[in-house]
Design a protein around this motif. Structure first.
Motif, PDB file in Angstrom:
ATOM      1  N   TYR A 195     -11.026   2.964  -9.175  1.00 54.56           N
ATOM      2  CA  TYR A 195     -12.205   2.119  -8.952  1.00 54.56           C
ATOM      3  C   TYR A 195     -12.339   1.751  -7.474  1.00 54.56           C
ATOM      4  CZ  TYR A 195     -15.543  -1.678  -9.907  1.00 54.56           C
ATOM      5  OH  TYR A 195     -16.649  -2.488  -9.938  1.00 54.56           O
ATOM      6  N   ILE A 196     -11.238   1.389  -6.863  1.00 56.99           N
ATOM      7  CA  ILE A 196     -11.249   1.038  -5.437  1.00 56.99           C
ATOM      8  C   ILE A 196     -11.679   2.238  -4.599  1.00 56.99           C
ATOM      9  CG2 ILE A 196      -9.750   0.471  -3.482  1.00 56.99           C
ATOM     10  CD1 ILE A 196      -8.182  -1.363  -5.392  1.00 56.99           C
ATOM     11  N   ALA A 197     -11.168   3.416  -4.941  1.00 55.16           N
ATOM     12  CA  ALA A 197     -11.507   4.628  -4.184  1.00 55.16           C
ATOM     13  C   ALA A 197     -12.994   4.938  -4.277  1.00 55.16           C
ATOM     14  CB  ALA A 197     -10.690   5.805  -4.709  1.00 55.16           C
ATOM     15  N   VAL A 198     -13.563   4.797  -5.468  1.00 55.93           N
ATOM     16  CA  VAL A 198     -14.984   5.095  -5.661  1.00 55.93           C
ATOM     17  C   VAL A 198     -15.857   4.043  -4.978  1.00 55.93           C
ATOM     18  CG1 VAL A 198     -16.812   5.284  -7.393  1.00 55.93           C
ATOM     19  CG2 VAL A 198     -14.604   6.396  -7.774  1.00 55.93           C
ATOM     20  N   LEU A 199     -15.460   2.778  -5.030  1.00 59.60           N
ATOM     21  CA  LEU A 199     -16.218   1.730  -4.347  1.00 59.60           C
ATOM     22  C   LEU A 199     -16.316   2.020  -2.849  1.00 59.60           C
ATOM     23  CD1 LEU A 199     -14.923  -1.577  -6.008  1.00 59.60           C
ATOM     24  CD2 LEU A 199     -17.175  -0.511  -6.287  1.00 59.60           C
TER      25      LEU A 199
ATOM     26  N   HIS B  62     -19.715   3.105  -0.400  1.00 56.50           N
ATOM     27  CA  HIS B  62     -19.642   2.776   1.027  1.00 56.50           C
ATOM     28  C   HIS B  62     -19.263   1.330   1.319  1.00 56.50           C
ATOM     29  CE1 HIS B  62     -21.725   6.563   0.948  1.00 56.50           C
ATOM     30  NE2 HIS B  62     -22.840   6.029   0.504  1.00 56.50           N
ATOM     31  N   LEU B  63     -18.430   0.733   0.474  1.00 55.88           N
ATOM     32  CA  LEU B  63     -17.998  -0.643   0.713  1.00 55.88           C
ATOM     33  C   LEU B  63     -16.780  -0.657   1.629  1.00 55.88           C
ATOM     34  CD1 LEU B  63     -18.296  -2.329  -2.805  1.00 55.88           C
ATOM     35  CD2 LEU B  63     -19.999  -2.189  -0.986  1.00 55.88           C
ATOM     36  N   SER B  64     -16.749  -1.597   2.536  1.00 56.90           N
ATOM     37  CA  SER B  64     -15.594  -1.769   3.393  1.00 56.90           C
ATOM     38  C   SER B  64     -14.452  -2.391   2.597  1.00 56.90           C
ATOM     39  CB  SER B  64     -15.945  -2.662   4.582  1.00 56.90           C
ATOM     40  OG  SER B  64     -16.247  -3.971   4.130  1.00 56.90           O
ATOM     41  N   VAL B  65     -13.262  -2.402   3.176  1.00 56.39           N
ATOM     42  CA  VAL B  65     -12.100  -2.968   2.485  1.00 56.39           C
ATOM     43  C   VAL B  65     -12.328  -4.447   2.168  1.00 56.39           C
ATOM     44  CG1 VAL B  65      -9.655  -3.522   2.730  1.00 56.39           C
ATOM     45  CG2 VAL B  65     -10.502  -1.302   3.496  1.00 56.39           C
ATOM     46  N   ARG B  66     -12.890  -5.171   3.094  1.00 58.45           N
ATOM     47  CA  ARG B  66     -13.125  -6.603   2.861  1.00 58.45           C
ATOM     48  C   ARG B  66     -14.183  -6.839   1.791  1.00 58.45           C
ATOM     49  NH1 ARG B  66     -11.200  -6.130   7.879  1.00 58.45           N
ATOM     50  NH2 ARG B  66      -9.801  -7.776   8.646  1.00 58.45           N
ATOM     51  N   LYS B  67     -15.197  -5.994   1.736  1.00 60.96           N
ATOM     52  CA  LYS B  67     -16.206  -6.141   0.688  1.00 60.96           C
ATOM     53  C   LYS B  67     -15.625  -5.786  -0.677  1.00 60.96           C
ATOM     54  CE  LYS B  67     -20.398  -5.514   3.440  1.00 60.96           C
ATOM     55  NZ  LYS B  67     -21.619  -4.686   3.645  1.00 60.96           N
ATOM     56  N   ILE B  68     -14.755  -4.797  -0.712  1.00 58.92           N
ATOM     57  CA  ILE B  68     -14.090  -4.452  -1.974  1.00 58.92           C
ATOM     58  C   ILE B  68     -13.242  -5.627  -2.442  1.00 58.92           C
ATOM     59  CG2 ILE B  68     -12.340  -2.954  -3.028  1.00 58.92           C
ATOM     60  CD1 ILE B  68     -13.329  -0.702  -1.224  1.00 58.92           C
ATOM     61  N   ARG B  69     -12.537  -6.235  -1.509  1.00 63.01           N
ATOM     62  CA  ARG B  69     -11.701  -7.392  -1.843  1.00 63.01           C
ATOM     63  C   ARG B  69     -12.547  -8.521  -2.430  1.00 63.01           C
ATOM     64  NH1 ARG B  69      -8.807 -11.386   2.510  1.00 63.01           N
ATOM     65  NH2 ARG B  69      -7.479 -12.529   1.081  1.00 63.01           N
ATOM     66  N   ALA B  70     -13.699  -8.783  -1.801  1.00 59.53           N
ATOM     67  CA  ALA B  70     -14.569  -9.852  -2.284  1.00 59.53           C
ATOM     68  C   ALA B  70     -15.154  -9.516  -3.656  1.00 59.53           C
ATOM     69  CB  ALA B  70     -15.693 -10.095  -1.275  1.00 59.53           C
ATOM     70  N   LEU B  71     -15.526  -8.247  -3.860  1.00 59.50           N
ATOM     71  CA  LEU B  71     -16.098  -7.845  -5.140  1.00 59.50           C
ATOM     72  C   LEU B  71     -15.081  -7.953  -6.270  1.00 59.50           C
ATOM     73  CD1 LEU B  71     -18.414  -6.605  -6.800  1.00 59.50           C
ATOM     74  CD2 LEU B  71     -17.554  -4.348  -6.137  1.00 59.50           C
ATOM     75  N   LEU B  72     -13.850  -7.527  -6.019  1.00 56.76           N
ATOM     76  CA  LEU B  72     -12.817  -7.604  -7.046  1.00 56.76           C
ATOM     77  C   LEU B  72     -12.518  -9.054  -7.421  1.00 56.76           C
ATOM     78  CD1 LEU B  72     -10.303  -4.841  -5.883  1.00 56.76           C
ATOM     79  CD2 LEU B  72     -12.037  -4.686  -7.664  1.00 56.76           C
ATOM     80  N   LYS B  73     -12.558  -9.926  -6.426  1.00 53.83           N
ATOM     81  CA  LYS B  73     -12.303 -11.344  -6.700  1.00 53.83           C
ATOM     82  C   LYS B  73     -13.412 -11.937  -7.557  1.00 53.83           C
ATOM     83  CE  LYS B  73     -11.243 -15.760  -4.467  1.00 53.83           C
ATOM     84  NZ  LYS B  73     -11.025 -16.462  -3.179  1.00 53.83           N
TER      85      LYS B  73
ATOM     86  N   THR C  65      -9.415 -11.301  -9.548  1.00 49.68           N
ATOM     87  CA  THR C  65      -8.120 -10.953  -8.947  1.00 49.68           C
ATOM     88  C   THR C  65      -8.231 -11.002  -7.434  1.00 49.68           C
ATOM     89  OG1 THR C  65      -8.697  -8.610  -9.024  1.00 49.68           O
ATOM     90  CG2 THR C  65      -7.452  -9.499 -10.885  1.00 49.68           C
ATOM     91  N   THR C  66      -7.156 -11.394  -6.797  1.00 52.83           N
ATOM     92  CA  THR C  66      -7.141 -11.478  -5.340  1.00 52.83           C
ATOM     93  C   THR C  66      -6.072 -10.543  -4.788  1.00 52.83           C
ATOM     94  OG1 THR C  66      -7.848 -13.790  -5.415  1.00 52.83           O
ATOM     95  CG2 THR C  66      -6.868 -12.997  -3.358  1.00 52.83           C
ATOM     96  N   PHE C  67      -6.502  -9.610  -3.926  1.00 48.49           N
ATOM     97  CA  PHE C  67      -5.584  -8.679  -3.272  1.00 48.49           C
ATOM     98  C   PHE C  67      -5.712  -8.843  -1.763  1.00 48.49           C
ATOM     99  CE2 PHE C  67      -6.725  -6.544  -7.273  1.00 48.49           C
ATOM    100  CZ  PHE C  67      -5.471  -6.374  -7.829  1.00 48.49           C
ATOM    101  N   SER C  68      -4.643  -8.540  -1.073  1.00 47.11           N
ATOM    102  CA  SER C  68      -4.685  -8.576   0.385  1.00 47.11           C
ATOM    103  C   SER C  68      -5.400  -7.332   0.901  1.00 47.11           C
ATOM    104  CB  SER C  68      -3.271  -8.630   0.953  1.00 47.11           C
ATOM    105  OG  SER C  68      -2.576  -7.418   0.685  1.00 47.11           O
ATOM    106  N   ILE C  69      -5.834  -7.397   2.155  1.00 51.19           N
ATOM    107  CA  ILE C  69      -6.477  -6.256   2.798  1.00 51.19           C
ATOM    108  C   ILE C  69      -5.530  -5.061   2.819  1.00 51.19           C
ATOM    109  CG2 ILE C  69      -7.454  -5.412   4.954  1.00 51.19           C
ATOM    110  CD1 ILE C  69      -9.219  -7.421   3.496  1.00 51.19           C
ATOM    111  N   GLY C  70      -4.260  -5.348   3.091  1.00 50.02           N
ATOM    112  CA  GLY C  70      -3.268  -4.269   3.154  1.00 50.02           C
ATOM    113  C   GLY C  70      -3.064  -3.589   1.816  1.00 50.02           C
ATOM    114  N   THR C  71      -3.131  -4.353   0.722  1.00 45.85           N
ATOM    115  CA  THR C  71      -2.943  -3.770  -0.609  1.00 45.85           C
ATOM    116  C   THR C  71      -4.077  -2.810  -0.950  1.00 45.85           C
ATOM    117  OG1 THR C  71      -1.752  -5.731  -1.383  1.00 45.85           O
ATOM    118  CG2 THR C  71      -2.711  -4.310  -3.061  1.00 45.85           C
ATOM    119  N   ILE C  72      -5.299  -3.179  -0.590  1.00 46.71           N
ATOM    120  CA  ILE C  72      -6.446  -2.306  -0.871  1.00 46.71           C
ATOM    121  C   ILE C  72      -6.382  -1.051  -0.004  1.00 46.71           C
ATOM    122  CG2 ILE C  72      -8.958  -2.144  -0.787  1.00 46.71           C
ATOM    123  CD1 ILE C  72      -9.053  -5.111  -1.474  1.00 46.71           C
ATOM    124  N   SER C  73      -5.992  -1.205   1.261  1.00 47.27           N
ATOM    125  CA  SER C  73      -5.828  -0.036   2.132  1.00 47.27           C
ATOM    126  C   SER C  73      -4.731   0.881   1.612  1.00 47.27           C
ATOM    127  CB  SER C  73      -5.498  -0.487   3.562  1.00 47.27           C
ATOM    128  OG  SER C  73      -6.564  -1.210   4.122  1.00 47.27           O
TER     129      SER C  73
END
Length: 345
Positions: free
Chosen positions: A41-45, A50-61, A66-74
């Motif tokens: 899901y993260i890969a497709v987002l 075209h979502l950035s890592v920070r936008k993916i983090r905000a969307l998942l939350k 769920t809350t993930f760090s920027i490093g975890t999503i990368s």
């Protein structure tokens, strides 16, 4: 909703032999904190939407709570990129067997570098391969197109493709028309603009004749006869253009004369298109992500973008779900099952 499974891994030390023992996760379980479905899901987002890592983090939350760090999503993107590597290489190998390839390249930026890298794209009727390289040179072109490739390649007039045999290298007429239109619109007017306008009129006639042939309004014999007349007229005005006063446009006409054979490959092989629009459409997703999410910061980021976009564009051509394809691959790798042949390559 998101399913959260907690694994408690205990460790202990034997009181007699002092040996330490630590529990391990069960077989077929993701070794990180993110499971295969969420990895996909993260890969497709990122790749398709075209979502950035920070936008993916905000969307998942917001979506999953769920809350993930920027490093975890990368890190999740890096894992998916490694899992897609066998498929990425299989696509490259399969493309070399295609009778016709479209090739294009676009700039790619690394946020911590002043120089520019390039994303190269090779597309057939049902496969797309993208790869980020350091330059736009001939050596880079040979990395994405094998030297022994025997089919026809459609590209723009970039000198990186000049090593291809003229009889199997078709110039994109849309790029030719764009350059000639600049000549026709020359602010100085005069003989330069006059020649440019005639070349543009002939180019328009070439497109109209081709379209009528593709719509079965012209028979093959009549189509070739008209194209031969247009070819003669185009050569005549190109020769005139090679003597205009403006060096820029004089050079363009001389370049087309030099590579004349690459203008007319489509006459010998009617399946060859006039334009490179197919590659332009395929590379559009990469360009949109570059504009929205900017560049990458590491080789891992480059690797992820090239692989995920190769899968996305191939799925578009085949009418397949990107999320389903990526999830099938990621799940198989995590469970250590045989690698799925999702594209039957």
């Amino acid at each position: 909703m998101v399913d959260i499974t907690e694994y408690r891994l205990f460790a202990g030390q034997c009181q007699h032999c002092q040996q330490r023992v630590k529990a391990t996760k069960p077989e077929g379980i993701s070794q990180g904190i993110i499971g295969p479905n969420l990895l996909s899901y993260i890969a497709v987002l990122s790749g398709q939407y075209h979502l950035s890592v920070r936008k993916i983090r905000a969307l998942l939350k917001e979506q999953l709570g769920t809350t993930f760090s920027i490093g975890t999503i990368s890190e999740a993107q890096t894992k998916v990129a490694s899992m897609l590597t066998p498929l990425h290489q299989a696509i490259k190998v399969a493309l070399q067997k295609a009778p016709l390839l479209h090739v294009d390249e676009t700039s790619h930026h690394r946020n911590d570098e002043n120089g520019v890298r390039w994303c190269w794209l090779v597309s057939s009727s049902d496969l797309v391969y993208e790869h980020i390289l350091f330059s736009r040179s001939t050596s880079s072109a040979k990395k994405v197109i094998n030297k022994g490739y025997a089919g026809v390649v459609v590209s723009d007039q970039c000198p990186s493709y000049n090593w291809l045999s003229p009889e199997r290298h078709q110039f994109c007429w849309a790029h030719v028309k764009r350059n000639l239109q600049q000549m026709a619109d020359y602010s100085g007017g005069g003989h330069t603009a006059y020649v440019g306008k005639h070349l543009c009129l002939i180019t328009d006639a070439i497109f109209r004749t081709r379209h009528r042939y593709e719509q079965n309004e012209l028979g093959h014999t009549l189509y070739l006869r008209r194209m031969k007349r247009l070819q003669t007229a185009f050569d005549h005005w190109l020769n005139k253009g090679s003597n205009v006063m403006v060096q820029r446009y004089r050079g363009r006409c001389k370049l087309l004369i030099k590579h004349r054979e690459s203008l007319w490959v489509f006459l010998k092989q009617t399946s060859t298109p006039l334009t490179n629009n197919e590659a332009e459409r395929c590379i559009r997703g990469f360009v949109i992500q570059r504009k929205i999410s900017y560049g990458t910061t590491s080789d891992a980021g480059d690797k992820f973008r090239s692989r995920i976009h190769s899968v996305i564009e191939t799925c578009k051509k085949r009418g397949m779900s990107v999320l389903s394809v990526v999830a099938e691959i990621v799940t198989s790798v995590v469970k250590r099952e045989p690698y799925p042949n999702v594209f039957s390559l």
